[in-house]
Write a protein that holds these residues in place. Structure first.
Motif, mmCIF file in Angstrom:
data_model
loop_
_atom_site.group_PDB
_atom_site.id
_atom_site.type_symbol
_atom_site.label_atom_id
_atom_site.label_comp_id
_atom_site.label_asym_id
_atom_site.label_seq_id
_atom_site.Cartn_x
_atom_site.Cartn_y
_atom_site.Cartn_z
ATOM 1 N N ASN A 46 -10.875 -88.568 41.982
ATOM 2 C CA ASN A 46 -10.005 -87.896 41.018
ATOM 3 C C ASN A 46 -9.893 -88.602 39.675
ATOM 4 O OD1 ASN A 46 -9.364 -85.966 42.928
ATOM 5 N ND2 ASN A 46 -7.386 -86.867 43.463
ATOM 6 N N TYR A 47 -9.887 -89.935 39.692
ATOM 7 C CA TYR A 47 -9.375 -90.660 38.533
ATOM 8 C C TYR A 47 -10.432 -91.453 37.771
ATOM 9 C CZ TYR A 47 -5.109 -89.353 40.933
ATOM 10 O OH TYR A 47 -4.117 -88.628 41.546
ATOM 11 N N LEU A 48 -11.676 -91.030 37.846
ATOM 12 C CA LEU A 48 -12.766 -91.803 37.246
ATOM 13 C C LEU A 48 -12.680 -91.887 35.727
ATOM 14 C CD1 LEU A 48 -15.864 -90.615 39.318
ATOM 15 C CD2 LEU A 48 -14.079 -92.248 39.936
ATOM 16 N N LEU A 49 -12.020 -90.933 35.092
ATOM 17 C CA LEU A 49 -11.973 -90.910 33.636
ATOM 18 C C LEU A 49 -10.571 -91.122 33.073
ATOM 19 C CD1 LEU A 49 -14.464 -87.981 32.891
ATOM 20 C CD2 LEU A 49 -14.863 -90.437 32.668
ATOM 21 N N VAL A 50 -9.651 -91.566 33.909
ATOM 22 C CA VAL A 50 -8.296 -91.830 33.442
ATOM 23 C C VAL A 50 -8.295 -93.040 32.512
ATOM 24 C CG1 VAL A 50 -5.990 -92.591 34.168
ATOM 25 C CG2 VAL A 50 -7.159 -90.763 35.405
ATOM 26 N N ASP A 51 -7.627 -92.911 31.383
ATOM 27 C CA ASP A 51 -7.657 -93.948 30.352
ATOM 28 C C ASP A 51 -6.481 -94.912 30.494
ATOM 29 O OD1 ASP A 51 -8.509 -95.368 28.167
ATOM 30 O OD2 ASP A 51 -7.605 -94.006 26.696
ATOM 31 N N ARG A 52 -6.446 -95.608 31.624
ATOM 32 C CA ARG A 52 -5.468 -96.673 31.845
ATOM 33 C C ARG A 52 -6.081 -97.678 32.808
ATOM 34 N NH1 ARG A 52 -0.839 -93.700 35.517
ATOM 35 N NH2 ARG A 52 -0.903 -92.236 33.769
ATOM 36 N N GLU A 53 -5.621 -98.917 32.709
ATOM 37 C CA GLU A 53 -6.163 -99.958 33.590
ATOM 38 C C GLU A 53 -5.736 -99.717 35.040
ATOM 39 O OE1 GLU A 53 -8.281 -102.172 33.148
ATOM 40 O OE2 GLU A 53 -8.292 -102.795 31.056
ATOM 41 N N PRO A 54 -6.631 -99.983 35.984
ATOM 42 C CA PRO A 54 -8.006 -100.471 35.815
ATOM 43 C C PRO A 54 -9.032 -99.346 35.665
ATOM 44 C CG PRO A 54 -7.494 -100.412 38.129
ATOM 45 C CD PRO A 54 -6.241 -99.933 37.428
ATOM 46 N N TRP A 55 -8.559 -98.104 35.741
ATOM 47 C CA TRP A 55 -9.471 -96.956 35.761
ATOM 48 C C TRP A 55 -10.322 -96.852 34.496
ATOM 49 C CZ3 TRP A 55 -9.593 -95.252 40.523
ATOM 50 C CH2 TRP A 55 -8.468 -95.456 41.326
ATOM 51 N N SER A 56 -9.804 -97.340 33.375
ATOM 52 C CA SER A 56 -10.554 -97.265 32.130
ATOM 53 C C SER A 56 -11.820 -98.109 32.167
ATOM 54 C CB SER A 56 -9.674 -97.700 30.957
ATOM 55 O OG SER A 56 -9.125 -98.986 31.193
ATOM 56 N N GLN A 57 -11.951 -99.001 33.153
ATOM 57 C CA GLN A 57 -13.175 -99.788 33.292
ATOM 58 C C GLN A 57 -14.290 -99.022 33.997
ATOM 59 O OE1 GLN A 57 -12.570 -103.772 34.845
ATOM 60 N NE2 GLN A 57 -10.429 -103.789 34.165
ATOM 61 N N VAL A 58 -13.941 -97.921 34.646
ATOM 62 C CA VAL A 58 -14.918 -97.201 35.464
ATOM 63 C C VAL A 58 -16.025 -96.597 34.616
ATOM 64 C CG1 VAL A 58 -15.242 -95.195 36.970
ATOM 65 C CG2 VAL A 58 -13.294 -96.729 37.322
ATOM 66 N N ARG A 59 -15.658 -95.970 33.497
ATOM 67 C CA ARG A 59 -16.642 -95.193 32.722
ATOM 68 C C ARG A 59 -17.844 -96.029 32.298
ATOM 69 N NH1 ARG A 59 -20.162 -93.206 31.555
ATOM 70 N NH2 ARG A 59 -20.688 -91.426 30.210
ATOM 71 N N ASP A 60 -17.619 -97.256 31.889
ATOM 72 C CA ASP A 60 -18.732 -98.097 31.427
ATOM 73 C C ASP A 60 -19.676 -98.493 32.549
ATOM 74 O OD1 ASP A 60 -17.857 -97.983 28.829
ATOM 75 O OD2 ASP A 60 -16.835 -99.923 28.877
ATOM 76 N N LEU A 61 -19.253 -98.308 33.795
ATOM 77 C CA LEU A 61 -20.100 -98.648 34.934
ATOM 78 C C LEU A 61 -20.945 -97.467 35.405
ATOM 79 C CD1 LEU A 61 -17.442 -100.699 36.915
ATOM 80 C CD2 LEU A 61 -19.394 -101.608 35.642
ATOM 81 N N LEU A 62 -20.719 -96.301 34.811
ATOM 82 C CA LEU A 62 -21.432 -95.086 35.207
ATOM 83 C C LEU A 62 -22.479 -94.700 34.178
ATOM 84 C CD1 LEU A 62 -18.314 -92.954 36.255
ATOM 85 C CD2 LEU A 62 -19.756 -94.363 37.743
ATOM 86 N N ALA A 63 -23.605 -94.185 34.647
ATOM 87 C CA ALA A 63 -24.619 -93.659 33.727
ATOM 88 C C ALA A 63 -24.099 -92.406 33.039
ATOM 89 C CB ALA A 63 -25.903 -93.346 34.488
ATOM 90 N N GLU A 64 -23.446 -91.534 33.802
ATOM 91 C CA GLU A 64 -22.760 -90.362 33.275
ATOM 92 C C GLU A 64 -21.567 -90.059 34.172
ATOM 93 O OE1 GLU A 64 -26.052 -87.639 30.847
ATOM 94 O OE2 GLU A 64 -25.235 -86.889 32.739
#
Length: 225
Positions: free
Chosen positions: A142-160
């Motif tokens: 659910n929360y891969l693109l949520v813009d708060r810690e620690p979830w905000s770190q997820v996007r940079d680890l994904l290709a898309e």
């Protein structure tokens, strides 16, 4: 951003993310009941069918859901969060980020990820195996693109990151069926879908614009072979 509906197009796009020598992680997100699990599982299965087995017979595509990072029911009781289970604060977000970092870095051996047993509503250790042969890891939650810690770190680890969407009516209908299957009465199932799931959806839907692609969860579920 218009939703994409063709599974074969999505499979091609997913495989193109994989580097010549390495591994890619693709994120699938969206609100509860949108169809994330259906898409993630279908992508991994189809990529595997098209691209065969990896080195030493291992899988080349693996689906890893975020659900294994639900906090234990006893922990939720202690924190007073049992009636919010499924909300962003009821997950071990830091643990999930740590898993993604492991999947990116540890490509020479199998990495095990937790799963979730709906029969008992608890996480289970080591359910999902990501072998060294895995070239595409489809991460779903659910929360891969949520813009708060620690979830905000997820996007940079994904290709898309792809966002799966469906109408509130469609999502609620699916959720009621899911909650009834989990043992809730029809009334309790509807109440949970409207309140807890509905509240979570407000946060998640706001992340749609951060996605690289929007996918129609309804169209993929109803499409023929």
């Amino acid at each position: 951003m218009s939703p994409v509906v063709d599974l074969e197009d999505l499979v091609r796009r997913a495989w193109q993310l994989v580097p010549t020598d390495g591994r890619a992680m693709l994120g699938i997100t969206g609100s509860p009941g949108a169809g994330k699990t259906t898409l993630a599982a279908a992508l991994a299965e189809r990529v595997q069918a098209l691209h065969g087995e990896g080195e030493e017979g291992g899988a080349v595509a693996v689906h890893v859901p975020m659900d294994g990072f639900h906090l234990a029911n006893a922990t939720l009781d202690r924190l007073g969060l049992r009636d919010r289970k499924g909300a962003v604060e009821t997950f071990d977000g830091w643990g999930f980020v740590a898993l993604l970092r492991r999947l990116a870095a540890e490509t020479d051996h199998t990495v095990y990820a937790p799963g979730f047993d709906r029969a008992v509503e608890e996480g289970v250790t080591g359910v999902h195996a990501v072998p060294a042969s895995a070239r595409l890891v489809v991460v779903e939650g659910n929360y891969l693109l949520v813009d708060r810690e620690p979830w905000s770190q997820v996007r940079d680890l994904l290709a898309e990151a792809w966002f799966v969407e469906a109408s509130p009516q469609e999502r609620t209908a699916r959720l009621v069926v899911r909650h009834e299957a989990g043992g809730r009465s029809p009334e309790a199932a509807r109440a949970w879908a409207d309140t807890v799931d509905g509240s979570n959806a407000v946060l998640i839907d706001a992340t749609r614009e951060r996605a690289d692609l929007v996918v129609s969860g309804v169209a993929l579920r109803t499409a023929g072979p």
